[in-house]
Structure formats: structure tokens, C-alpha cells
Scaffold this active site. Structure first.
Site, short mmCIF file in Angstrom:
data_model
loop_
_atom_site.label_atom_id
_atom_site.label_comp_id
_atom_site.label_asym_id
_atom_site.label_seq_id
_atom_site.Cartn_x
_atom_site.Cartn_y
_atom_site.Cartn_z
N LYS A 52 1.29 -5.58 11.27
CA LYS A 52 0.31 -5.09 10.74
C LYS A 52 -0.34 -5.01 12.35
CE LYS A 52 -1.37 -5.75 6.97
NZ LYS A 52 -2.36 -6.27 6.40
N THR A 70 -3.04 -1.15 9.64
CA THR A 70 -3.83 -1.38 9.03
C THR A 70 -5.39 -0.90 9.45
OG1 THR A 70 -4.72 -3.54 7.28
CG2 THR A 70 -4.37 -4.13 9.64
N ASP A 81 -0.39 -7.04 -3.29
CA ASP A 81 -1.32 -7.39 -1.98
C ASP A 81 -1.62 -8.66 -2.25
OD1 ASP A 81 -2.55 -7.20 -0.02
OD2 ASP A 81 -4.72 -5.97 -1.07
N GLU A 97 0.24 -9.79 9.84
CA GLU A 97 -0.52 -8.70 10.65
C GLU A 97 -0.64 -10.30 11.58
OE1 GLU A 97 -5.63 -7.72 9.89
OE2 GLU A 97 -3.89 -8.40 8.23
N PHE A 106 -7.54 2.63 3.71
CA PHE A 106 -8.22 1.28 2.78
C PHE A 106 -9.02 2.24 1.59
CE2 PHE A 106 -8.03 -3.14 5.10
CZ PHE A 106 -6.22 -2.95 4.75
#
Length: 411
Positions: free
Chosen positions: A223, A247, A108, A187, A269
Site C-alpha cells: 500500500k 491507498t 478491513d 502499508e 475511500f
């Protein structure tokens, strides 16, 4: 106030005597205005002790996987398993190495050096990570290069800035794919989170830019925020062979909608769920009682119970305890700081999640249409607030990145 334990309803009778790996979970309780959707039977984990792996190579359903494989009938690209590393005689595997036995580890970060050091299978990026990376001397030249290359593209104003940002995201992704053997997540603009056609167009454009770099769509995940509109966009993109990573996902209804849309992967998350409950209830959570951990356990169990091929990738971790409690999840995307912490410990890690455990869960399918989806997400204060907050923060970082590009163009 009693801790929310609606994901698991374990009683005292489910404690496994003399088994150091057994876990006792809190009895069902609620906090705030969140309501239980499903209870997972105690037998899911209590009557199925974790698998213990011994020396030698081993192939596993959720082991470290390559980024290439076979497409299922649902159109989801299924990664093929690769052989796990042998443990050398006279040495102990550190926790990161142990974790890779059960779970695909994903970086990440947009920091190349961290990826080289910890050797993850995949990597995830977002505008916030790319913005942070461009502030570092090591990566500033990437931005400078993209600005030089696209300065004479024929575009002007906002279109030119958008073009440079898109190329920058793909440049980072391309360089990352020179390091990791699997996939990279890139993303879309968070400001498109409620724009179906805009999200589809942006995803198609990013995939075309990757193709120009010689990168096939099987190595890229797009994403998209976990809004109703985001799921509609992802559903269409998946039909076109563009794999999506949903996401900013904070609840079971969002996860169920993603599975029904046949998306490739979701990113619940963990840390942000934990943050919300810690702040709201003014208390800390550790280990198996962590609400973020329980959320991923619930989603993973639902998917494996009902045979959904969508991959579950726990994200946004605050500590290694959260990671260890999710050993066995399909993927976990971990920051360099936490990967370093795991690599410095040789304490044993046991598998906590597996498809076999999930199959025995006594849960019901959740049937969703748009109205029910919107109501259930709205009824979950944490999911509503955290999804909205995440979109705002990512959008703000896109704006900052655009301002940085504009300053370079004017220099």
C-alpha cells in the site's frame, strides 16, 4: 445548495417504470468548488437493469476470487474466479453472502477472529489497524515475540525500531494469510509518501521479509499513498513484479494516474469522501446520492469502459447502504462491524456495477501529465484535504507504534 451529482446525469425519463430495482439519480449539480470532470451517460445503468442471479453455481467477472491466477500482458496479476457457493434448499442467503456473488469481500481489519468468522477472500491492514490490534490482549504477544526476536539484530536506535515495526507488519500479514485464501495488503511508511526511492526501498524490503516467511509476492499488495511520487514508485515496483495497492485515493485524476501506472489495485475511500461533503454542506447523504458512492461508480465505469485491468476496491465505509450501492465493484474492503450487520440481514441485494453496464457509458479519456495531475487534484478541495489528512494520520500512528516498540525495548 444543490448536491453534487456530476458523476451521473439522469433525467426523469430514465426512471424505469414498475422496476423495483431502478434508481433515480439527481440531476447534475455542483457543490463547493468541485468541478465536473466527466458525465456518465444515463444508459450506463438505467438501460441496463441489474443481473438477477438464481440458484446454482455461477462464475462471474467480479465474483469471489482466489489470490492466484494469471498475469496479464500489462504485468497486473489477475485473480482467477472461483465457484460461488450454492444456496441451500429452504434457506436464504444473508446480505454478506449475496454480496460475495458479485464482489470479492476483503476484511478491513487486523483482527484474526473476525476474519475466521466472516471468511473474506483478502485482507487489508495499515499501521493504524496494527497499532489498535497490539493494544488487545489477544495480539500483544505478537509484538512481544517480534521484539524478542529482533532485539539482538545488531541494529540500534531508530534503525532497530524501524526494523521491528517492519517485522511486526509482516508478522501480522503472514498470520492473516493463514486465514484468508487470497492476498494481504501491507502499508509502507506514510512519511515516505513524497519519497519515490524511499517508497521503492521500503516495498522491496517488505517483500523480502515475506519471502523469508515463505510468502510469495503474488499474495502481497504493498500500500502506497496516491501522490504523484507514490505513483512513480508504484510504476517501478509493478515492473519488478511487486503488486501495489494505491491507498488514500479520492478523485478520478488519482485513479487515472494509477491505471496508467499499471498498478494492481486502487482503494478509493468512500466514507471519507462522504464525511467531507456531509461536514462541508451540513447535510446527510443516503444511498445512490452519496458522493463517496458516486466517486467509486465514476472510477469503476472509467476503468471498465477503457479496458484498464487495475482492480477497484471501495474502502472506508460508514454504513451498509454505501456497500450495497457498490455491489458488483471488483472488491470492497469492509470492517468486521459492517460485515456482521450484513450477515444479519436477508434483504435482497442487486448488482449495481458491471463491466457490461460500463461499456455503454459515454465518457472521454482524461489525459494527464504531472502538471495537469497536480492542478486537478489541487482544484478538488475534498481530494486535496483528505489525501493530506490521511497521510498525516497514518504517519502519526506509525510514530505511536514506534514509541510503543521503544517502550518494549526499554522494558
Amino acid at each position: 445548495m444543490k448536491h453534487r451529482g456530476h458523476f451521473f446525469d439522469y433525467g426523469e425519463e430514465m426512471r424505469i417504470k414498475n422496476d423495483p430495482f431502478a434508481r433515480a439519480y439527481p440531476k447534475n449539480g455542483l457543490v463547493g468548488n468541485e468541478k465536473p470532470l466527466r458525465k456518465i451517460a444515463a444508459s450506463t445503468m438505467a438501460t441496463n437493469p441489474p443481473h438477477r442471479h438464481h440458484g446454482g453455481p455461477h462464475f462471474g467477472l467480479s465474483g469471489a476470487c482466489s489470490g492466484v491466477g494469471l498475469r496479464s500482458e500489462d504485468g497486473i496479476f489477475m485473480s482467477t474466479a472461483i465457484e460461488e457457493p450454492r444456496q441451500k434448499t429452504g434457506t436464504q442467503l444473508n446480505q454478506l453472502e449475496q454480496l460475495k456473488k458479485f464482489t470479492k469481500v476483503v476484511a478491513d481489519t487486523a483482527d484474526f477472529e473476525s476474519m475466521k468468522a466472516f471468511k473474506p477472500q483478502d485482507a487489508t491492514t495499515n499501521p493504524s489497524l496494527v497499532l489498535a490490534a497490539t493494544q488487545k490482549q489477544n495480539y500483544a504477544q505478537l509484538l512481544e515475540q517480534v521484539v524478542r526476536d529482533r532485539k539482538n539484530s545488531g541494529l540500534t536506535g531508530a534503525k532497530q525500531i524501524e526494523d521491528i515495526v517492519d517485522h511486526l507488519l509482516v508478522e501480522f500479514g503472514t498470520d492473516i494469510l493463514q486465514i484468508v485464501p487470497g492476498r494481504v495488503s501491507t502499508e509502507t511508511d506514510a512519511r515516505l509518501s513524497f519519497d519515490v526511492e524511499g517508497s521503492i526501498a521500503k516495498a522491496r524490503h517488505l517483500i523480502e521479509l515475506y519471502k523469508e516467511k515463505g510468502i510469495g509476492p503474488e499474495r502481497v499488495l504493498i500500500k502506497i499513498a496516491s501522490t504523484w511520487e507514490g505513483f512513480l514508485a508504484a510504476e517501478q515496483l509493478q515492473k519488478e513484479g511487486i503488486h501495489c495497492n494505491m491507498t488514500l485515493l479520492f478523485s478520478l485524476p488519482q485513479a487515472v494516474r494509477a491505471a496508467e501506472a499499471k498498478v494492481q489495485l486502487i482503494s478509493p475511500f468512500v466514507g471519507r469522501i462522504y464525511d467531507w461533503y456531509k461536514k462541508t454542506n451540513n447535510r446527510d447523504y443516503k444511498g445512490a446520492e452519496d458522493p463517496g458512492v458516486q466517486s467509486v461508480q465514476e472510477i469503476y465505469t472509467y476503468y471498465k469502459k477503457f479496458g484498464y485491468p487495475t482492480e477497484v476496491m471501495g474502502a472506508s465505509f460508514r454504513n451498509t447502504s454505501q456497500i450495497i450501492e457498490l455491489a458488483g465493484c471488483d472488491l470492497l474492503t469492509i470492517s468486521p462491524e459492517l460485515m456482521k450487520e450484513l450477515s444479519e440481514s436477508t434483504e435482497p441485494i442487486e448488482r449495481k456495477l458491471s463491466p457490461e453496464m460500463a461499456k455503454s457509458a459515454q465518457i472521454e479519456r482524461l489525459k494527464l501529465d504531472e502538471k495537469k495531475f497536480r492542478y486537478l487534484v489541487n482544484d478538488n478541495a475534498m481530494a486535496t484535504e483528505k489525501t493530506a489528512e490521511g497521510i498525516r494520520k497514518f504517519a502519526a500512528d506509525v510514530v505511536k507504534l514506534e514509541k510503543l516498540v521503544a517502550s518494549k525495548l526499554g522494558a
